[in-house]
Design an enzyme around this catalytic site. Sequence first.
Site, PDB file in Angstrom:
ATOM      1  N   GLU A 199       6.717 -12.590  -2.270  1.00  0.00           N
ATOM      2  CA  GLU A 199       7.030 -12.484  -3.694  1.00  0.00           C
ATOM      3  C   GLU A 199       8.521 -12.279  -3.921  1.00  0.00           C
ATOM      4  O   GLU A 199       8.947 -11.431  -4.708  1.00  0.00           O
ATOM      5  CB  GLU A 199       6.213 -11.358  -4.331  1.00  0.00           C
ATOM      6  CG  GLU A 199       4.722 -11.581  -4.182  1.00  0.00           C
ATOM      7  CD  GLU A 199       3.856 -10.561  -4.918  1.00  0.00           C
ATOM      8  OE1 GLU A 199       4.314  -9.429  -5.107  1.00  0.00           O
ATOM      9  OE2 GLU A 199       2.725 -10.921  -5.286  1.00  0.00           O
ATOM     10  N   ASP A 255      -5.659 -10.147  -3.729  1.00  0.00           N
ATOM     11  CA  ASP A 255      -4.838  -9.086  -4.310  1.00  0.00           C
ATOM     12  C   ASP A 255      -5.656  -8.159  -5.203  1.00  0.00           C
ATOM     13  O   ASP A 255      -5.581  -8.267  -6.428  1.00  0.00           O
ATOM     14  CB  ASP A 255      -3.710  -9.736  -5.135  1.00  0.00           C
ATOM     15  CG  ASP A 255      -2.605  -8.754  -5.481  1.00  0.00           C
ATOM     16  OD1 ASP A 255      -2.636  -7.634  -4.963  1.00  0.00           O
ATOM     17  OD2 ASP A 255      -1.717  -9.128  -6.261  1.00  0.00           O
ATOM     18  N   GLU A 281      -4.725  -2.062 -11.193  1.00  0.00           N
ATOM     19  CA  GLU A 281      -3.864  -3.092 -11.804  1.00  0.00           C
ATOM     20  C   GLU A 281      -4.660  -4.237 -12.429  1.00  0.00           C
ATOM     21  O   GLU A 281      -4.359  -4.674 -13.530  1.00  0.00           O
ATOM     22  CB  GLU A 281      -2.940  -3.622 -10.710  1.00  0.00           C
ATOM     23  CG  GLU A 281      -2.145  -4.836 -11.093  1.00  0.00           C
ATOM     24  CD  GLU A 281      -1.375  -5.408  -9.906  1.00  0.00           C
ATOM     25  OE1 GLU A 281      -1.323  -4.770  -8.843  1.00  0.00           O
ATOM     26  OE2 GLU A 281      -0.812  -6.507 -10.070  1.00  0.00           O
TER      27      GLU A 281
HETATM   28  C1  GCV Z   1       4.596  -4.136  -5.772  1.00  0.00           C
HETATM   29  C2  GCV Z   1       0.874  -7.766  -6.649  1.00  0.00           C
HETATM   30  C3  GCV Z   1       1.338  -6.900  -7.773  1.00  0.00           C
HETATM   31  C4  GCV Z   1       2.803  -6.538  -7.628  1.00  0.00           C
HETATM   32  C5  GCV Z   1       2.975  -5.821  -6.289  1.00  0.00           C
HETATM   33  C6  GCV Z   1       2.510  -6.764  -5.191  1.00  0.00           C
HETATM   34  C7  GCV Z   1       2.559  -6.101  -3.849  1.00  0.00           C
HETATM   35  O1  GCV Z   1       1.482  -8.995  -6.710  1.00  0.00           O
HETATM   36  O2  GCV Z   1       1.132  -7.564  -8.982  1.00  0.00           O
HETATM   37  O3  GCV Z   1       3.155  -5.679  -8.678  1.00  0.00           O
HETATM   38  O4  GCV Z   1       4.324  -5.488  -6.094  1.00  0.00           O
HETATM   39  O5  GCV Z   1       1.156  -7.121  -5.433  1.00  0.00           O
HETATM   40  O6  GCV Z   1       1.547  -5.526  -3.481  1.00  0.00           O
HETATM   41  O7  GCV Z   1       3.580  -6.149  -3.211  1.00  0.00           O
END
Ligand code: GCV
Length: 836
Positions: A297, A376, A404
Amino acid sequence: MRLSLLTSLPLLGLAAAEDGLQAWLRYAPVPSANSIVLPTAIRALNATSGSPVYTAQQELQRGISGIFGKQLGTNGSTTANSSSLIIGTLDAYESLHGALEGAADLQDDGFYLSASGQSVTIVGRNERGALYGAFEYLSRLAQGQNVTTTTISNPQVPIRWTNEWDNMDGSIERGYAGSSLFFRNGYAVDNVTRVAEYARLLASLRINGMIVNNVNANATLLNDRNLEGLGRLADAMRPYGIQLGISLNFASPRDFGGLNSFDPLDPKVDAWWANVTNVIYSKVPDMAGYLVKANSEGQPGPLTYNRTLADGANMFARAVNPHGGLIMFRAFVYDNHINETNWTADRANAAVDFFQHLDGKFDENVVVQIKYGPIDFQVREPPNPLFSTLRNTSTSIELQITPEYLGQNDHLMYLGPLWKEILEADLRADSQPSKVKDIVSGQRFKRPLGGYAGVSGVGANTTWLGSHLAMSNLYAYGRLAWDASQDAEEVLQDWIRLTFGFDQQVMDTITDMSMKSWPAYENYSGNLGIQTLTDITYTHFGPNPASQDNNGWGQWTRADKDTIGMDRTVKNGTGNAGQYSFEVAQMYENIETTPDNLLLWFHHVPYTQRLKSNKTVIQHFYDAHYEGAATAQQFVQQWQSLKGKIDAERFESVLFEQTFQAGHALVWRDSISEFYHNLSEIADENNRVGNHPWRIEAEKMTLSGYKPYAVSPFHTASGAMAIVTTSNITAGTATANVTFETGTYDIAVNYFDLIGGRSTYQLDLGNQTVGRWVGNHEDTLGHAPSTYLDGHSATRITFKGIDVRQGEVLRITGQPDGIEPAPLDYISFLPPGIVD
Ligand code: GCV
């Protein structure tokens, strides 16, 4: 005799207001107090202020004073008498009293707790273990139990950490409870009161490590002021046996250190990390280690230099090794630019693809930290196949306490059952029993390390997570990390007793609501393994199934007019099923043996595909959405039935959330049903979808100062349209004649509450003002905000038991504020028993 108000309150049975700060450590009086035998004094075998044993002594005094109103003295180093509580390490105890029978099996952090009459012995293998024993003793007393037996308890895993995703500016990624406890304006906080309180809560759950900053790490954490600050944070946690760790930004040597590279095989880079690490250990001598998110990411990592992920992890491992530190290296590595036109592309394959060939190449103090599922934190995923792939590498499981994708603590979501399902899943490595819990404990593949990482999301709000009921998740996380074999419902009930007391109706009601919460949310969000169906490119809160597809993130549903689901078979699809061990792979490969709840995770099928229940996929979608939303309506009544049994502060706070959830569950229900109805053109056999006989659509009312507005995504508004005021200053009105029969109705108004404005509304019927309200969810709810009319901002307010006459004029007046144009969707007139 006149009683003062203060003394009369308990007699009347009214609970004092509670803000949640004490969580499950309230130490409230217990009904059975008189039958509980207590020691008369405490003798701590280490009286050094700041040591966990000293903390334990203080906690015991505090707890016994709270529960029983008794002040226990301490008799320091004097000999204990037969009515004392002795607490200390095994070594300290045995040097005074000789061998302690049964304690030979104690492992690091384990404890021995024994009581006989007034004599109580609490011994830990180390100081931390003694503190855990004290918390266990207090937990039993607080649950009204007389401790009369001997308990020896050892952890199943050495690593029981939380991961805080706190940013240096004080915000929290995916946090829904206010600002960071650790950082503000770029620096570690000066006032560590809440940090210590949090450490106390975690210690009571036997958590032993905490990564204090976001995995999307900022290299400025390493500046001098912040390193001092880390020392301060660690000092606040140490009395509770919690070791501080930090997340690192892989590119720090270049972006912060002034080097021209962050290549893990460059000796200059290696030396830079070794030096920084030495400095950190000079401030935090017991630092737990580093957590690293690399090449994921947008985060930098070793792949930039064509080095392996193991090269990257081992660079850090070398730096912390002399200090006894660990590296938690995340397996959440994937390419977020994959191409959906390629039917073999699959994000779910990424973890195994990236890590399989590195098995055995990590240093011994590296642990690969694996999210529970391959994508995720979705509402349902199979276990991540990487757990059974890595045999020569220590692994840990990453669980997300902050939900989340699961309602962001504005929807009730008890996660214990979800976690248990993953932990108990048998991955059948080499056709041998291989439960996930036994893999991450290190037991299955005989690894020295292993454990749990819980992404917590706690913030400065006194409820810690933004919701009183959400704290069952933090509690359950700690309990399962210590011993994953525990039953999720029993754990929940301990939490209820400690948090809300002993009333049986309270126990039964919260148990029922919590145990139904995951199935309900799954029902009205995403079913059959299709994932949560939330908006994955924006807030992850409300519905938006189309957002899953046509982008490189790989959370695809592959839904078209006739079919839906990911084909992850080996014979025809992405091959993901083949990443599992033989027996599990066979089960997922074959549509007949794939459980219905993962059907669309592994198979691409027509909407008319029959499930094992004999329903079609599409009818299951419709039915599940109506069923899940109906359960959410019941939560409100269930909670209301507890009025007077829970203090007003927590009662009202939860009632507000449950009322919100009930309304938002309907938004989810209608939105997802409408989306697939529109796509498939297959009617609901029960004729509910698209059929709303009790609604008056706002866009069909007579408008003055309001105008129709086409909402996007279309399915997040009833009839795809809403109304907004024509100016951002002047109020608008929408009027209509009521055509429903004269009678008593609940009147529900669906509107949109955007961030960036607090519109005010008034609802009138004839000459009667039914209600007024403010669109101020930015002040009252913690979920990720939206600046649009969409499935995140869509919400409902209900006015109960309103007398309505046919023909009278219904009028809503909306006063816009800021960027919020007093948006309205529809008004429902609900006769008793109808939800529309
Ligand atoms: C901390 C997902 C979440 C992100 C998070 C990422 C991760 O994409 O939406 O907010 O980033 O996971 O676990 O690194």
